[in-house]
Design an enzyme around this catalytic site. Structure first.
Site, short mmCIF file in Angstrom:
data_model
loop_
_atom_site.label_atom_id
_atom_site.label_comp_id
_atom_site.label_asym_id
_atom_site.label_seq_id
_atom_site.Cartn_x
_atom_site.Cartn_y
_atom_site.Cartn_z
N ASP A 175 4.27 45.37 -5.02
CA ASP A 175 3.08 44.70 -5.56
C ASP A 175 2.18 44.18 -4.44
O ASP A 175 0.96 44.12 -4.60
CB ASP A 175 3.48 43.56 -6.51
N GLU B 82 -5.34 42.44 -15.20
CA GLU B 82 -4.98 41.02 -15.06
C GLU B 82 -4.22 40.51 -16.29
O GLU B 82 -3.23 39.76 -16.17
CB GLU B 82 -6.24 40.17 -14.86
N GLU C 4 0.76 50.56 -15.49
CA GLU C 4 1.51 49.30 -15.40
C GLU C 4 2.99 49.53 -15.76
O GLU C 4 3.88 48.99 -15.11
CB GLU C 4 0.90 48.22 -16.31
N GLU D 61 -3.25 35.26 -3.71
CA GLU D 61 -2.09 36.11 -4.02
C GLU D 61 -1.52 36.73 -2.75
O GLU D 61 -0.31 36.76 -2.55
CB GLU D 61 -2.50 37.24 -4.98
#
Ligand SMILES: Cc1ncc(CN)c(N)n1
Length: 229
Positions: free
Chosen positions: A55, A148, A218, A96
């Site tokens: 990620d 998101e 995803e 992040e």
């Protein structure tokens, strides 16, 4: 959806209709076994570490996507506040990246030696295809919202009452599952809905297809956590 987190921020909209139509796909991404295992306290830490490293690479590739989205908003939006919402998203990405570096230290992960797996490469290539100036703002903002929203809904699920999320993973879940991130996702959805309302049929069809591609990516991304590249 019955438990639509953005209810009250203005009607069901086109996205609400799509979420009902594609409910199973959406649940496939937001209730993936990786997430259910975190919530049940059954996640194995090597899987979590695999996800974390991949990620980090994804988030770095997400930055140019958001930069291109800002340009599209500046070019095509008739509401100046869109820029501020998207800039807020860019700021969240900056946080992040710093957070990933801190977590990598905590989990003893060498970020510089992570090799992107195929599903990650495919997803990053897909993001890259959306950078092109010919890709409409409406299509790109729809993609941004769903990217998101999947994280928000997934990690918020791990924080619900009765969940057995291990204490070491609560910080991760709070990063995306917190209420402010939820409100930010609702703002993105509102912008996407407003754009979709006035879009041509052709652009709407493209935006719906893009939403489905994001959901597929995803799911493939979560799958990497258990070693399916
Ligand atoms: C794969 C993925 N999708 C979404 C997010 C949320 N920014 C993320 N960090 N990584």
């Amino acid at each position: 959806m019955e438990d639509d987190a953005c209810k009250g921020s203005g009607g069901e909209g086109i996205i609400g209709t799509w979420l009902r139509k594609h409910r199973l796909f959406y649940l496939g991404a937001t209730r993936h076994p990786f997430i259910l295992n975190i919530r049940d306290g059954a996640v194995d830490f090597p899987s979590f570490k695999r996800w974390l490293g991949q990620d980090y690479i994804f988030v770095r590739a997400f930055v140019p996507f958001v930069a291109a989205l800002l340009l599209k908003a500046w070019r095509d939006s008739d509401d100046q506040s869109d820029i501020e919402v998207i800039l807020g998203g860019m700021a969240a990405l900056n946080d992040e990246i710093a957070w990933f570096k801190k977590e990598a230290l905590k989990w003893d992960i060498q970020l510089s030696s992570i090799v992107p797996q195929k599903a990650n490469q495919d997803y990053c290539r897909f993001l890259e295809s959306l950078l092109h100036p010919d890709v409409e703002y409406t299509v790109a903002i729809t993609a941004f919202w769903v990217i998101e929203a999947v994280y928000q809904e997934s990690f918020a699920h791990c924080l619900e009452e009765g969940s057995g999320t291990p204490p070491e993973l609560r910080d991760t879940c709070e990063r995306w599952g917190n209420d402010d991130f939820g409100k930010y996702c609702c703002s993105l959805r509102k912008i996407a809905d407003r754009q979709l309302e006035k879009a041509s049929d052709d652009v709407r069809v493209k935006a719906e297809g893009t939403l489905l591609y994001v959901l597929e990516h995803e799911v493939a991304f979560w799958n990497m956590s258990h070693g399916e590249a």
